[in-house]
Motif scaffolding. Structure first.
Motif, PDB file in Angstrom:
ATOM      1  N   PHE A 251      -0.501   0.980  -0.575  1.00  0.00           N
ATOM      2  CA  PHE A 251      -0.160   1.042   0.853  1.00  0.00           C
ATOM      3  C   PHE A 251      -0.992   2.115   1.547  1.00  0.00           C
ATOM      4  O   PHE A 251      -1.532   1.892   2.636  1.00  0.00           O
ATOM      5  N   HIS A 252      -1.125   3.273   0.911  1.00  0.00           N
ATOM      6  CA  HIS A 252      -1.913   4.360   1.503  1.00  0.00           C
ATOM      7  C   HIS A 252      -3.386   3.983   1.606  1.00  0.00           C
ATOM      8  O   HIS A 252      -4.051   4.275   2.610  1.00  0.00           O
ATOM      9  N   ASP A 253      -3.908   3.306   0.595  1.00  0.00           N
ATOM     10  CA  ASP A 253      -5.310   2.885   0.616  1.00  0.00           C
ATOM     11  C   ASP A 253      -5.589   1.958   1.798  1.00  0.00           C
ATOM     12  O   ASP A 253      -6.678   1.991   2.383  1.00  0.00           O
ATOM     13  N   HIS A 254      -4.611   1.105   2.155  1.00  0.00           N
ATOM     14  CA  HIS A 254      -4.821   0.126   3.225  1.00  0.00           C
ATOM     15  C   HIS A 254      -4.508   0.679   4.613  1.00  0.00           C
ATOM     16  O   HIS A 254      -5.107   0.250   5.600  1.00  0.00           O
ATOM     17  N   THR A 255      -3.564   1.593   4.713  1.00  0.00           N
ATOM     18  CA  THR A 255      -3.089   2.031   6.028  1.00  0.00           C
ATOM     19  C   THR A 255      -3.387   3.484   6.352  1.00  0.00           C
ATOM     20  O   THR A 255      -3.304   3.889   7.519  1.00  0.00           O
ATOM     21  N   GLY A 256      -3.704   4.291   5.331  1.00  0.00           N
ATOM     22  CA  GLY A 256      -3.926   5.705   5.557  1.00  0.00           C
ATOM     23  C   GLY A 256      -2.644   6.509   5.654  1.00  0.00           C
ATOM     24  O   GLY A 256      -2.672   7.704   5.982  1.00  0.00           O
TER      25      GLY A 256
END
Length: 268
Positions: free
Chosen positions: A253-258
């Protein structure tokens, strides 16, 4: 099975302005998602590109696009784009198309008819008059008649059906029906009887995204929706969407949304 929510709100008719939806987060429009309700999008200003069922096409003013429930779609949102989105549940007396339809409305009378129907439907939904919801369902029926008439008169602008568009439509349909299974693009390719490389190449040609990007974007979009619209625990969302652990989900999730799932939920 897809973890799309089945709360009562999904069985109501709803009208929303595109610009207001964008203010709540453009991810609600420009990342791959689907709805339990049929969706009618009426673009009144601006132009961009819309992806439905894995095929990307251009849209402009006075384009009406019908997307059946459970079909992946997304579209560009800029300050220049405005219009209305109608979310339409299944109603016994209303027969909507079974496949997505792109209507380029050139006739001024037909443009005014659709705008008038949507405006009146919205007034009924916002009204406290007796039988307002019954009236709204009747206007939904009139919308189905309007769509049928435009298709009959030749305003439907269907993309050419090719082996590529059929394959990608099958792929996106499989994603929707097994979103929580934790399958990879390669797993889906095997089900479809093609190589992962071929599936990815075909997806890239029809919508500019490879097969893995389509799948990951759809899963993250659903995660965003669940985080923003439900109180479901993060570890349960990870499980619903087929991630092997909450930690792995958080990293993806962090990789895609920051943002982490927790930070995203707070901001949403």
């Amino acid at each position: 099975m897809s973890p799309i929510a089945s709360d009562p709100a999904d069985q109501t008719i709803r009208i929303a302005q595109i610009q207001r939806l964008a203010q709540k987060g453009t991810w609600r429009l420009d990342t791959m998602r689907s709805h339990q309700r049929d969706v009618l999008i009426w673009f009144t200003r601006g132009q961009g590109r819309i992806t439905v069922g894995g095929v990307t096409r251009g849209f402009g003013p006075h384009n009406a696009i019908f997307v059946p429930a459970g079909v992946m779609h997304c579209y560009d949102v800029t300050a220049a784009v405005s219009g209305v989105v109608a979310y339409l549940p299944k109603i016994s007396h209303v027969t909507m198309p079974t496949s997505h339809t792109h209507l380029r409305i050139r006739d001024a009378q037909s443009q005014s008819e659709l705008t008038g129907l949507l405006d009146t439907l919205q007034r009924e939904l916002e009204s406290d008059r007796p039988a307002a919801m019954q009236a709204a369902s009747m206007y939904a029926g009139l919308l189905s008649v309007w769509i049928a008439r435009q298709i009959e008169t030749g305003d439907a602008d269907a993309p050419k059906q090719t082996a590529a568009t059929r394959l990608v439509a099958q792929y996106t349909n499989l994603i929707e029906h097994s979103l929580g299974a934790g399958l990879s693009a390669g797993n889906y390719a095997k089900q479809l009887g093609v190589t992962a490389t071929h599936l990815s190449r075909v997806c890239k040609s029809t919508c500019g995204r490879n097969a893995s990007t389509l799948l990951n974007e759809r899963r993250i979009s659903e995660a965003r929706r669940l985080l923003a619209e439900t109180k479901e625990p993060i570890n349960a969302i990870a499980s619903d969407l087929g991630y092997r652990s909450a930690a792995y989900f958080s990293r993806a999730f962090h990789d895609h949304t920051g943002a982490t799932p927790t930070d995203f939920r707070r901001s949403a």
